[in-house]
Motif scaffolding. Structure first.
Motif, PDB file in Angstrom:
ATOM      1  N   SER A 173      90.989  65.004  12.042  1.00  0.00           N
ATOM      2  CA  SER A 173      90.800  66.263  12.590  1.00  0.00           C
ATOM      3  C   SER A 173      89.311  66.694  12.811  1.00  0.00           C
ATOM      4  O   SER A 173      88.821  67.163  13.874  1.00  0.00           O
ATOM      5  CB  SER A 173      91.596  67.552  11.847  1.00  0.00           C
ATOM      6  OG  SER A 173      91.123  67.439  10.586  1.00  0.00           O
ATOM      7  N   VAL A 174      88.269  66.006  11.785  1.00  0.00           N
ATOM      8  CA  VAL A 174      87.234  66.597  11.919  1.00  0.00           C
ATOM      9  C   VAL A 174      86.450  65.825  12.944  1.00  0.00           C
ATOM     10  O   VAL A 174      85.465  66.160  13.595  1.00  0.00           O
ATOM     11  CB  VAL A 174      86.502  65.840  10.426  1.00  0.00           C
ATOM     12  CG1 VAL A 174      84.794  66.045  10.580  1.00  0.00           C
ATOM     13  CG2 VAL A 174      86.971  66.998   9.369  1.00  0.00           C
ATOM     14  N   ILE A 175      86.767  64.234  13.005  1.00  0.00           N
ATOM     15  CA  ILE A 175      86.442  63.453  14.255  1.00  0.00           C
ATOM     16  C   ILE A 175      86.569  64.045  15.411  1.00  0.00           C
ATOM     17  O   ILE A 175      85.677  64.054  16.438  1.00  0.00           O
ATOM     18  CB  ILE A 175      86.867  62.043  14.280  1.00  0.00           C
ATOM     19  CG1 ILE A 175      86.314  61.207  12.839  1.00  0.00           C
ATOM     20  CG2 ILE A 175      86.858  61.385  15.278  1.00  0.00           C
ATOM     21  CD1 ILE A 175      84.729  60.927  13.101  1.00  0.00           C
ATOM     22  N   ALA A 176      87.854  64.846  15.711  1.00  0.00           N
ATOM     23  CA  ALA A 176      88.248  65.342  17.110  1.00  0.00           C
ATOM     24  C   ALA A 176      87.357  66.637  17.095  1.00  0.00           C
ATOM     25  O   ALA A 176      87.099  66.822  18.422  1.00  0.00           O
ATOM     26  CB  ALA A 176      89.610  65.764  16.883  1.00  0.00           C
ATOM     27  N   GLN A 177      87.066  67.471  16.256  1.00  0.00           N
ATOM     28  CA  GLN A 177      86.669  68.590  16.336  1.00  0.00           C
ATOM     29  C   GLN A 177      84.946  68.333  16.707  1.00  0.00           C
ATOM     30  O   GLN A 177      84.637  68.944  17.563  1.00  0.00           O
ATOM     31  CB  GLN A 177      86.602  69.551  14.907  1.00  0.00           C
ATOM     32  CG  GLN A 177      85.631  70.878  15.003  1.00  0.00           C
ATOM     33  CD  GLN A 177      86.339  71.596  16.137  1.00  0.00           C
ATOM     34  OE1 GLN A 177      87.336  71.947  16.128  1.00  0.00           O
ATOM     35  NE2 GLN A 177      85.569  72.218  17.147  1.00  0.00           N
ATOM     36  N   LEU A 182      84.026  58.141  18.573  1.00  0.00           N
ATOM     37  CA  LEU A 182      84.657  57.609  17.493  1.00  0.00           C
ATOM     38  C   LEU A 182      85.927  58.100  17.130  1.00  0.00           C
ATOM     39  O   LEU A 182      86.330  59.302  17.212  1.00  0.00           O
ATOM     40  CB  LEU A 182      83.741  57.869  16.186  1.00  0.00           C
ATOM     41  CG  LEU A 182      82.482  57.172  16.085  1.00  0.00           C
ATOM     42  CD1 LEU A 182      81.570  57.437  14.891  1.00  0.00           C
ATOM     43  CD2 LEU A 182      82.327  55.601  16.569  1.00  0.00           C
ATOM     44  N   THR A 183      86.759  57.084  16.586  1.00  0.00           N
ATOM     45  CA  THR A 183      88.159  57.503  16.200  1.00  0.00           C
ATOM     46  C   THR A 183      88.470  56.951  14.647  1.00  0.00           C
ATOM     47  O   THR A 183      87.659  56.113  14.455  1.00  0.00           O
ATOM     48  CB  THR A 183      89.355  57.336  17.107  1.00  0.00           C
ATOM     49  OG1 THR A 183      89.198  55.863  17.351  1.00  0.00           O
ATOM     50  CG2 THR A 183      89.151  57.794  18.511  1.00  0.00           C
ATOM     51  N   VAL A 184      89.564  57.582  14.028  1.00  0.00           N
ATOM     52  CA  VAL A 184      89.804  57.136  12.843  1.00  0.00           C
ATOM     53  C   VAL A 184      90.943  56.153  12.924  1.00  0.00           C
ATOM     54  O   VAL A 184      92.069  56.577  13.329  1.00  0.00           O
ATOM     55  CB  VAL A 184      90.024  58.092  11.709  1.00  0.00           C
ATOM     56  CG1 VAL A 184      90.562  57.415  10.319  1.00  0.00           C
ATOM     57  CG2 VAL A 184      88.947  59.122  11.540  1.00  0.00           C
ATOM     58  N   LEU A 200      86.485  53.214  11.003  1.00  0.00           N
ATOM     59  CA  LEU A 200      86.349  53.803  12.481  1.00  0.00           C
ATOM     60  C   LEU A 200      86.343  52.768  13.685  1.00  0.00           C
ATOM     61  O   LEU A 200      86.164  51.674  13.406  1.00  0.00           O
ATOM     62  CB  LEU A 200      85.251  54.515  12.297  1.00  0.00           C
ATOM     63  CG  LEU A 200      84.664  55.668  11.044  1.00  0.00           C
ATOM     64  CD1 LEU A 200      83.615  56.272  11.228  1.00  0.00           C
ATOM     65  CD2 LEU A 200      86.008  56.592  11.125  1.00  0.00           C
ATOM     66  N   SER A 201      86.383  53.454  14.716  1.00  0.00           N
ATOM     67  CA  SER A 201      86.345  52.560  15.980  1.00  0.00           C
ATOM     68  C   SER A 201      85.712  53.138  17.071  1.00  0.00           C
ATOM     69  O   SER A 201      85.870  54.684  16.732  1.00  0.00           O
ATOM     70  CB  SER A 201      87.839  52.101  16.403  1.00  0.00           C
ATOM     71  OG  SER A 201      88.674  53.033  16.785  1.00  0.00           O
ATOM     72  N   ALA A 202      84.990  52.835  17.968  1.00  0.00           N
ATOM     73  CA  ALA A 202      84.478  53.537  19.061  1.00  0.00           C
ATOM     74  C   ALA A 202      85.240  53.295  20.411  1.00  0.00           C
ATOM     75  O   ALA A 202      85.483  52.206  20.697  1.00  0.00           O
ATOM     76  CB  ALA A 202      82.930  53.062  19.366  1.00  0.00           C
TER      77      ALA A 202
END
Length: 204
Positions: A173-177, A182-184, A200-202
């Motif tokens: 949720s933090v990454i999305a916000q 980047l994603t988890v 993580l991945s890009a």
């Protein structure tokens, strides 16, 4: 790894973790739903919900009713995409600002392979983990965040699966916000339950 004193984090209490977990799994939960699922007193559930709201982990909305009766309050996780809280948005912006200031002081720490948006995602993620009581070590090249040794593996061993699920959802949720490439991906598997490395991945 060191952990912060338990009282400072909204998710230092396992009862709040359990409530958050149930909300993450099924959004738009009511107090009655959560009382039945957790067997906690209604007033206790309300207190935990207020703390989770104050820290930006969940959002609330009043039910729209077309019949008589008092509208219920529905609680959902602040996933950073479909629903986000003002608290969550503020934390992400402040983390990016502090990260930018740090990189101006230490320009050599700027990894050339990460864009500014990706760095801001990492800034937000690290501050979220610190607030949750972790001491994260970031490897920008491998796109990993090392949380080893995980204190929860022993202190809350019986609830480790729920705790891992909750923390992963919070990181997503933090990454999305924060917004960015980047994603988890998840946690790297290990034979030692104390080992915790988030991958993580890009995109692209």
């Amino acid at each position: 790894m060191t952990t912060k004193a338990a009282g400072y984090s909204a998710i230092s209490s396992y009862s709040r973790v359990e409530i958050l977990h149930r909300i993450q799994e099924n959004p738009q939960r009511t107090v009655t739903d959560l009382v039945g699922a957790t067997k906690l007193h209604a007033n206790t559930v309300r207190e935990h919900l207020h703390r989770l709201l104050d820290d930006g982990y969940i959002v609330s909305q009043v039910e729209h009713r077309t019949t008589r009766g008092r509208p219920r309050v529905l609680y959902s996780a602040a996933d950073g995409a479909g629903s986000s809280s003002a608290v969550q948005q503020r934390k992400v912006k402040e983390a990016a600002h502090r990260g930018d200031l740090m990189r101006r002081v230490l320009p050599s720490e700027l990894p050339p392979e990460l864009t500014t948006e990706a760095l801001h995602q990492v800034d937000a993620l690290v501050e979220n983990l610190v607030d949750a009581g972790f001491d994260p070590i970031v490897d920008e090249s491998d796109l990993t965040i090392d949380l080893t040794p995980c204190a929860h593996a022993e202190v809350q061993a019986a609830h480790r699966q729920v705790l891992c699920s909750v923390h992963l959802s919070l990181m997503q949720s933090v990454i999305a916000q924060a917004g960015g490439p980047l994603t988890v991906d998840g946690m790297r598997s290990s034979c030692d339950p104390r080992d915790c490395i988030v991958q993580l991945s890009a995109r692209g």
